[in-house]
Write a protein that holds these residues in place. Structure first.
Motif, mmCIF file in Angstrom:
data_model
loop_
_atom_site.group_PDB
_atom_site.id
_atom_site.type_symbol
_atom_site.label_atom_id
_atom_site.label_comp_id
_atom_site.label_asym_id
_atom_site.label_seq_id
_atom_site.Cartn_x
_atom_site.Cartn_y
_atom_site.Cartn_z
ATOM 1 N N ASN A 184 0.803 -1.218 0.000
ATOM 2 C CA ASN A 184 0.000 0.000 0.000
ATOM 3 C C ASN A 184 0.840 1.273 0.000
ATOM 4 O O ASN A 184 0.303 2.369 -0.187
ATOM 5 C CB ASN A 184 -0.948 0.005 1.204
ATOM 6 C CG ASN A 184 -1.943 -1.139 1.144
ATOM 7 O OD1 ASN A 184 -2.413 -1.498 0.071
ATOM 8 N ND2 ASN A 184 -2.255 -1.727 2.282
ATOM 9 N N ARG A 214 2.165 2.950 2.376
ATOM 10 C CA ARG A 214 1.714 3.896 3.401
ATOM 11 C C ARG A 214 2.716 4.062 4.524
ATOM 12 O O ARG A 214 2.776 5.097 5.180
ATOM 13 C CB ARG A 214 0.374 3.458 3.994
ATOM 14 C CG ARG A 214 -0.788 3.333 3.011
ATOM 15 C CD ARG A 214 -1.165 4.663 2.404
ATOM 16 N NE ARG A 214 -0.364 4.963 1.199
ATOM 17 C CZ ARG A 214 -0.367 6.137 0.585
ATOM 18 N NH1 ARG A 214 -1.085 7.135 1.055
ATOM 19 N NH2 ARG A 214 0.380 6.335 -0.487
ATOM 20 N N ASP A 230 2.819 -1.587 5.974
ATOM 21 C CA ASP A 230 2.950 -2.371 4.741
ATOM 22 C C ASP A 230 3.536 -3.747 5.030
ATOM 23 O O ASP A 230 3.138 -4.745 4.415
ATOM 24 C CB ASP A 230 3.825 -1.623 3.730
ATOM 25 C CG ASP A 230 3.203 -0.308 3.279
ATOM 26 O OD1 ASP A 230 1.969 -0.197 3.319
ATOM 27 O OD2 ASP A 230 3.961 0.596 2.903
ATOM 28 N N ARG A 270 2.026 4.036 -8.763
ATOM 29 C CA ARG A 270 1.393 4.132 -7.443
ATOM 30 C C ARG A 270 2.178 5.121 -6.599
ATOM 31 O O ARG A 270 3.395 5.018 -6.494
ATOM 32 C CB ARG A 270 1.399 2.761 -6.756
ATOM 33 C CG ARG A 270 0.572 1.677 -7.413
ATOM 34 C CD ARG A 270 -0.869 1.654 -6.953
ATOM 35 N NE ARG A 270 -1.002 1.798 -5.517
ATOM 36 C CZ ARG A 270 -0.931 0.787 -4.636
ATOM 37 N NH1 ARG A 270 -0.696 -0.451 -5.050
ATOM 38 N NH2 ARG A 270 -1.107 1.017 -3.350
#
Length: 259
Positions: free
Chosen positions: A63, A65, A70, A181
């Motif tokens: 993710n 984050r 993660d 991403r």
């Protein structure tokens, strides 16, 4: 006699099929973790080679984050696998697998692909600046302010091909730029807590033309981790798994076969 021969042939064929199935069953599962400004599709070429060679592969969600958050997601994926695992991380994903593998008894090897392997207390941003050579900072787009607080970071799309994927065909690099991403800015400054590379065998592969993480930094981390084998791909960019999928898959398979 003919029936006996046919029966014997069928038994032999069944035995051979069982032997093949058994050989495949003992192969480790390969769990792949992508890094910042990429996604799981960046592993497609590597996955194709590994699956062709009989390995089960999982591209785990990352993710982007925070290292601990993660790593918890990846650790849950590893726990779901019955049998040994080779855990592979690209870029920031190296920080994640280092954390996720700690305490995971079924992780037999770590493979770092143009990746960070931080010591406890170190951060991705700190390691990037430890040696000269990264040109990432000037290519970042203005941060995206999150309603939940903090910032998301992207690479400017027009600068992405040269910065991130210089040895990938331009059309493909542009698609990667559009589909990148973002990573939470805070994730790059989150310290590692318990790096598993200290007691889990590791392998490293990276390009000598990487513009995100200085090659000198990756050489330093590989030596510190007592890498079983370090492969430096001449002219390769940060996405060595895209441009040199065969070499990356080959190193993963070496890690999978190692004692």
């Amino acid at each position: 006699m003919k029936k006996l021969m046919m029966r014997g042939g069928l038994m032999l064929a069944a035995g051979m099929m069982a032997s093949v199935a058994q050989a495949q069953a003992v192969k480790p599962t390969v769990v792949l973790v992508h890094g910042a400004f990429a996604d799981s599709a960046s592993w497609n070429g590597v996955i194709a080679v590994l699956e062709h060679d009989g390995y089960r592969v999982i591209a785990a969600p990352d993710n982007l984050r925070g290292v601990r958050a993660d790593a918890d997601v990846v650790a849950d994926v590893v726990k779901s696998v019955s049998g040994p695992v080779v855990l592979v991380g690209h870029s920031y994903g190296g920080s994640v697998i280092s954390e996720a593998a700690e305490g995971a008894g079924n992780v037999k090897a770590l493979v770092y692909v143009s990746a960070f392997a931080p010591e406890a207390g170190e951060t991705a941003i700190g390691l990037t600046g430890k040696f000269p050579g990264s040109t990432l900072a000037p290519t970042l787009a203005p941060p995206v302010k999150l309603s939940s607080g903090g910032n998301d970071l992207y690479i400017q799309q027009d600068l992405f091909p040269a910065q991130f994927a210089a040895d990938v065909p331009l059309a493909s690099a542009r698609l990667m730029a559009a589909g990148q991403r973002p990573i939470a800015e805070a994730a790059l400054g989150e310290p590692e807590t318990a790096p598993a590379w200290k007691h889990t065998p590791s392998w490293f592969i990276y390009g000598d033309a990487d513009r995100n993480i200085p090659p000198a930094a990756m050489a330093f981390m590989a030596e510190r981790a007592h890498s079983r084998q370090t492969v430096v791909v001449k002219g390769a960019s940060h996405v060595v798994m895209v441009s040199h999928a065969m070499e990356v898959a080959g190193l993963i398979e070496k890690a999978a076969r190692a004692d």
